[in-house]
Scaffold this motif. Structure first.
Motif, short mmCIF file in Angstrom:
data_model
loop_
_atom_site.label_atom_id
_atom_site.label_comp_id
_atom_site.label_asym_id
_atom_site.label_seq_id
_atom_site.Cartn_x
_atom_site.Cartn_y
_atom_site.Cartn_z
N SER A 1 -2.85 -12.63 4.09
CA SER A 1 -4.19 -12.61 4.67
C SER A 1 -4.44 -13.83 5.54
CB SER A 1 -5.25 -12.48 3.58
OG SER A 1 -5.02 -13.42 2.56
N ASP A 2 -3.72 -14.92 5.30
CA ASP A 2 -3.87 -16.13 6.12
C ASP A 2 -2.65 -17.01 5.82
OD1 ASP A 2 -4.88 -18.01 7.83
OD2 ASP A 2 -6.64 -18.52 6.61
N PRO B 1 -4.69 -22.43 3.63
CA PRO B 1 -5.32 -21.33 4.35
C PRO B 1 -6.62 -20.93 3.67
CG PRO B 1 -3.15 -20.72 3.46
CD PRO B 1 -3.46 -22.08 2.95
N GLY B 2 -7.34 -19.95 4.22
CA GLY B 2 -8.65 -19.56 3.71
C GLY B 2 -8.66 -19.31 2.21
N VAL B 3 -9.87 -19.33 1.64
CA VAL B 3 -10.04 -19.18 0.19
C VAL B 3 -9.35 -17.89 -0.28
CG1 VAL B 3 -11.73 -18.85 -1.65
CG2 VAL B 3 -12.21 -20.42 0.23
N SER B 4 -8.56 -18.03 -1.35
CA SER B 4 -7.78 -16.88 -1.82
C SER B 4 -7.49 -17.08 -3.30
CB SER B 4 -6.46 -16.85 -1.02
OG SER B 4 -5.59 -15.90 -1.56
N TYR C 1 -1.75 -18.06 -3.83
CA TYR C 1 -1.02 -18.54 -2.65
C TYR C 1 0.48 -18.46 -2.94
CZ TYR C 1 -5.52 -20.54 -1.37
OH TYR C 1 -6.84 -20.69 -1.05
N ARG D 1 -0.69 -21.16 6.71
CA ARG D 1 -0.59 -22.43 7.44
C ARG D 1 0.88 -22.84 7.47
NH1 ARG D 1 -4.96 -21.39 8.27
NH2 ARG D 1 -6.90 -22.50 8.02
#
Ligand SMILES: Cc1cc2nc3c(=O)[nH]c(=O)nc-3n(C[C@H](O)[C@H](O)[C@H](O)COP(=O)(O)OP(=O)(O)OC[C@H]3O[C@@H](n4cnc5c(N)ncnc54)[C@H](O)[C@@H]3O)c2cc1C
Length: 327
Positions: A168-169, A131-134, A137, A171
């Protein structure tokens, strides 16, 4: 496996090896054989002797046979990689997942961003599942008796309810191949880490509610002692067990001294939070001094009495877990 009480990514669901052993046969140091091969779920007739040999690293006897508890293979399984802003939020998400999935929550792994990016580089790309930059995870697996579609729906609803406060995001793996790719990434982190430079490894546990506090304190202490440290943390958040393995620029410093100093900083914090310096990797010789430092005098004396009752001549795997005391 029994003598290491091995754990891993599914301990949250199935427990460690200890939880799966019902009975043992053990050859003792004096050559006698103890037949404890019972297959009982309930047995309160005295001390539970098998527990002494599980995780004893071969220091109390040689395990020759075992009765293990088996569990049915789950009908469905769903994996999802979730972006979370920080370990506090990850812990809140764990509580939500435990409430929603109960015992079908199979794994809940916390991954700091460099673990994911370096491992994907090491594996040669394939970041479409990330998923988006974070900065952090969480890799979650849910598995159970429901059919695959219901399991996926339950996980979807969980993610929707947690968005945006805790997630926040995300997959969701929509095929077994995608799920395999996520878990290959997770299992390859130690290999990628080994190629990333000098690091100091830890296999610590603290109560789950104190994981975020541990990370805050340990990161701050290490950054103050080693300003160029790069944190590299992954592990089993569901069990409060982290592989806290910072990468450190040696800049001419002695690696053995550095390792000792970093271990001391990290383990003192673990101890102050009521944790353990070896969650699943055992003691062997490497952590022998740490056990002597952090276990109480009473606990060390009890361990030694057990050792000397079963193996007075220190014949079994000598030099591991406890030093032989000069008589
Ligand atoms: C203390 C410890 C903890 C570990 N924890 C994990 C973990 O949590 N997750 C994971 O994936 N891997 C873990 N490992 C890696 C581990 O090597 C493997 O998971 C696996 O358990 C090793 O099995 P093996 O039969 O090859 O044992 P070996 O590597 O040959 O031996 C492992 C230990 O068990 C003792 N031992 C071996 N056979 C017997 C026997 N028959 N009776 C009594 N003692 C015996 C040995 O003396 C040694 O201390 C751990 C390793 C150790 C040493």
């Amino acid at each position: 496996v029994i003598s290491t009480n091995a754990g891993g990514i599914n301990v949250l669901r199935y427990g460690n090896t200890r939880n799966l052993v019902l009975g043992l046969e053990v050859v003792l140091a004096d050559g006698e054989v103890w037949d404890g091969l019972r297959a009982l779920r309930k047995d309160n007739a005295g001390y539970d002797l098998k527990q002494l040999f599980i995780g004893a690293e071969g220091t109390l006897g040689i395990v020759t046979r075992a009765v293990l508890r088996l569990v049915p293979r789950p009908r469905s399984s769903v994996s999802v990689l979730v972006a979370v802003p920080d370990p506090v939020t990850a812990t809140r998400l764990l509580r939500r997942a435990q409430g929603d999935f109960s015992e079908t929550l199979t794994s809940f792994e916390l991954l700091e961003a460099p673990c994911v990016t370096m491992t994907l580089d090491h594996l040669g790309g394939g970041d479409t599942m990330v998923p988006g930059v974070s900065p952090w995870y969480v890799l979650i697996e849910v598995s159970g008796p429901a059919d695959q579609a219901s399991c996926e729906n339950t996980v979807q609803r969980f993610l929707e309810a947690a968005f945006p406060d805790e997630v926040s995001d995300a997959r969701l793996a929509i095929s077994p191949a995608q799920a395999d790719a996520l878990w290959t990434m997770r299992e390859s982190i130690p290999d990628a880490h080994n190629r990333a430079g000098f690091s100091v490894k830890h296999d610590i546990s603290v109560p789950v509610s104190r994981v975020a506090e541990f990370l805050r304190q340990a990161d701050a202490a290490l950054h103050s002692a080693y300003p160029q440290v790069q944190s590299f943390t992954f592990g089993h958040l569901g069990d409060g067990n982290l592989h806290y393995n910072p990468l450190i620029k040696l800049d001419g410093h002695d690696p053995i001294d550095t390792r000792r100093e970093v271990n001391r900083i990290v383990h003192d914090i673990v101890f102050s939070l009521g944790g353990s310096v070896s969650a699943e990797h055992g003691v062997g010789q490497v952590r022998l001094g740490d056990v002597e430092r952090y276990r109480s005098a009473v606990e060390l004396r009890l361990m030694r009495r057990v050792k000397e009752a079963l193996d007075p001549e220190y014949l079994m795997n000598p030099g591991k877990i406890l030093h032989e005391e000069a008589s």
